[in-house]
Design an enzyme around this catalytic site. Structure first.
Site, PDB file in Angstrom:
ATOM      1  N   SER A 260       2.155   5.495   0.676  1.00 34.61           N
ATOM      2  CA  SER A 260       1.771   4.213   1.260  1.00 34.61           C
ATOM      3  C   SER A 260       2.774   3.184   0.777  1.00 34.61           C
ATOM      4  CB  SER A 260       0.373   3.823   0.796  1.00 34.61           C
ATOM      5  OG  SER A 260       0.412   3.535  -0.587  1.00 34.61           O
ATOM      6  N   LYS A 261       2.664   1.990   1.309  1.00 36.74           N
ATOM      7  CA  LYS A 261       3.602   0.928   0.921  1.00 36.74           C
ATOM      8  C   LYS A 261       3.602   0.754  -0.603  1.00 36.74           C
ATOM      9  CE  LYS A 261       5.583  -0.902   4.571  1.00 36.74           C
ATOM     10  NZ  LYS A 261       6.468   0.230   4.788  1.00 36.74           N
ATOM     11  N   ARG A 262       2.454   0.932  -1.190  1.00 33.34           N
ATOM     12  CA  ARG A 262       2.275   0.681  -2.611  1.00 33.34           C
ATOM     13  C   ARG A 262       3.052   1.667  -3.510  1.00 33.34           C
ATOM     14  NH1 ARG A 262      -1.239   2.940  -5.337  1.00 33.34           N
ATOM     15  NH2 ARG A 262      -2.206   3.795  -3.473  1.00 33.34           N
ATOM     16  N   ASN A 263       3.109   2.934  -3.100  1.00 33.36           N
ATOM     17  CA  ASN A 263       3.719   3.901  -4.020  1.00 33.36           C
ATOM     18  C   ASN A 263       5.064   4.438  -3.527  1.00 33.36           C
ATOM     19  OD1 ASN A 263       2.914   5.599  -2.012  1.00 33.36           O
ATOM     20  ND2 ASN A 263       1.385   6.694  -3.188  1.00 33.36           N
TER      21      ASN A 263
END
Ligand code: GLU
Length: 471
Positions: free
Chosen positions: A253-256
């Protein structure tokens, strides 16, 4: 032997997730290893997700990666159309053929009826399976409904007992109980097929020999096999591949660290480095080797060595590959390439100066945009980080080194690297400082950084006057 044909079958979302790109790489390499064809098919049966220009975007991406698409919407051959929304009549014809054969049936259930079934399944804590009631409608009732224009879908009729076997190159033989298979929808009420139906029809009609796709489709494949069997068609070879996860082991995801191919490309990652990195994410060559040209990949690719377990996207490793490919570039080519990313204001610098600056960083950057970060101190005032400050305070000798070096620099008449090196060695002799204690204070004070290319090269480019000011 039949010609090998693989297909890449993305939805036209205008975004190439690196997991999708990795699938395309495997499909391409497999086709080319056997001198076969690599086909692009656009799966746009979910019309809501469609994005303008997405097909050209896919062509651009694959071209940049060095993959030639043998057939697809922009270069049609006899298997077209290659866009599923243009194949609606084909799916309908085959869906009706299945109804004829008793392997599928019209379903006229309304949304309310289905909702009721879902609620009941929920209450019993069972997964929702369509209860098959429309498969028991009389011929007359069906005809009446059709005549009255009652909306319908076409559902696949699943066997209620027994097992279906899926054979996969990576996961081996998988047995699926038929009783858990839903009478899935093949044709929706708007006339579009579901993915579950269209992929089978297209793979067959397009003579696809090897289907490579995400592992999430593995269990579903039992239903596809039943379709192949109902039609009496030969099944393709299945190669399901495990997921690419984020750096923290969860879904990307964008986060990881999720990145699309184009994001990476615009940051200055080279397509050949991205491909080289991605192919090793979930595939291991026989030889213990990491850097592969496209030709070597084609020669060495072996689909049986694709990993069963998921792999994690790791930017550091990608940086390592990219830095390698940057180092390998010829200087001239590197300069042309890096200038697309280089954004500093060079108005009062000569071209020679700029080229020299870019070249001394060739072995020191991992991606194109990084050139701006590392060259900042050549253009702007810098402030010292805590770490730098701490270093400068860490030894009494440091002030002497800096004072001595300043004098040495001031006395240089001819500004060149050789004289700068002499200034450094004179400072060494006079103060007795060496190694880190000699180089680090000079580097920090003049560039604000603890690491960088050759010190004399760096100092030369900063310029005598500016260095004296900084010291
Ligand atoms: N359109 C499907 C996807 O993007 C393709 C799966 C397949 O290759 O069959 O996931």
């Amino acid at each position: 032997m039949m010609k090998v044909r693989t297909r890449f079958a993305p939805s036209p979302t205008g975004f190439m997730h690196i997991g999708n790109l990795r699938t395309a790489i495997f499909e391409y390499l497999l086709a080319k290893k056997y001198d076969g064809d690599f086909i692009l098919r656009i799966e746009d049966t979910d019309q809501e997700r469609k994005v303008e220009g997405a097909i050209d975007f896919i062509y651009d991406t694959l071209n940049l990666c060095g993959f030639k698409i043998d057939e697809g919407p922009n270069n049609e051959k006899e298997y077209g159309p290659y866009i599923q929304s243009e194949r609606k009549d084909i799916y309908k014809k085959y869906a009706l053929e299945l109804v004829e054969k008793g392997k599928a049936y019209y379903c006229f259930c309304s949304e309310e009826e289905l909702e009721e079934m879902r609620t009941r399944a929920n209450e019993r804590k069972k997964p929702f399976l369509y209860d098959g009631r429309c498969s028991r409608l009389s011929k007359e009732k069906i005809e009446e409904n059709l005549k009255n224009g009652v909306p319908y879908v076409i559902r696949q009729k699943m066997p209620k007992e027994g097992i279906t076997i899926v054979e996969d190159v990576i996961y081996g033989k998988i047995k699926i109980e038929n009783s858990i298979l839903d009478d899935q929808i093949l044709l929706k009420s708007d006339g579009f097929p579901t993915y579950n139906f269209a992929n089978v029809i297209d793979d067959h009609l397009m003579d696809i020999t090897h289907v490579i796709r995400g592992k999430e489709y593995l269990d579903q494949t039992a239903k596809y096999n039943l379709l192949y069997e109902a039609f009496g068609w030969e099944k393709p070879k299945y190669i399901h591949v495990a997921m690419v996860l984020g750096e923290d082991g969860t879904k990307l995801s964008k986060r990881n660290g999720d990145a699309s191919f184009m994001d990476l490309y615009h940051q200055g990652y080279l397509p050949e480095a991205i491909v080289n990195y991605l192919v090793l994410l979930g595939w291991s060559p026989k030889e213990n080797k990491e850097i592969f040209s496209m030709d070597e990949l084609i020669q060495n690719f072996d689909e049986t060595r694709i990993s069963k377990s998921s792999s994690s996207y790791d930017v550091k490793k990608l940086n390592w590959f990219n830095a390698h490919y940057i180092k390998e570039m010829a200087n001239q080519k590197y300069l042309e390439w890096i200038k697309q990313y280089f954004k500093q204001d060079t108005l009062n610098k000569t071209e020679e100066w700029v080229n020299k600056l870019l070249l001394i960083y060739k072995d020191h950057i991992s991606y194109g945009m990084e050139i701006n970060e590392v060259t900042e101190s050549f253009f702007k005032e810098y402030s010292l980080s805590e770490e730098c400050q701490e270093f400068l305070n860490s030894d009494n000798m440091i002030n002497d080194v800096l004072a001595c070096f300043k004098e040495e620099i001031a006395s240089i008449k001819d500004w060149n690297e050789e004289n700068i090196n002499t200034a450094i060695s004179n400072t060494k002799e006079k103060t007795g400082a060496k190694g880190k204690l000699l180089f680090m204070p000079i580097r920090i004070k003049t560039s604000g950084l603890m690491h960088g290319p050759e010190l004399a090269d760096t100092l030369y480019l900063i310029g005598q006057e500016e260095i004296l000011k900084r010291l």
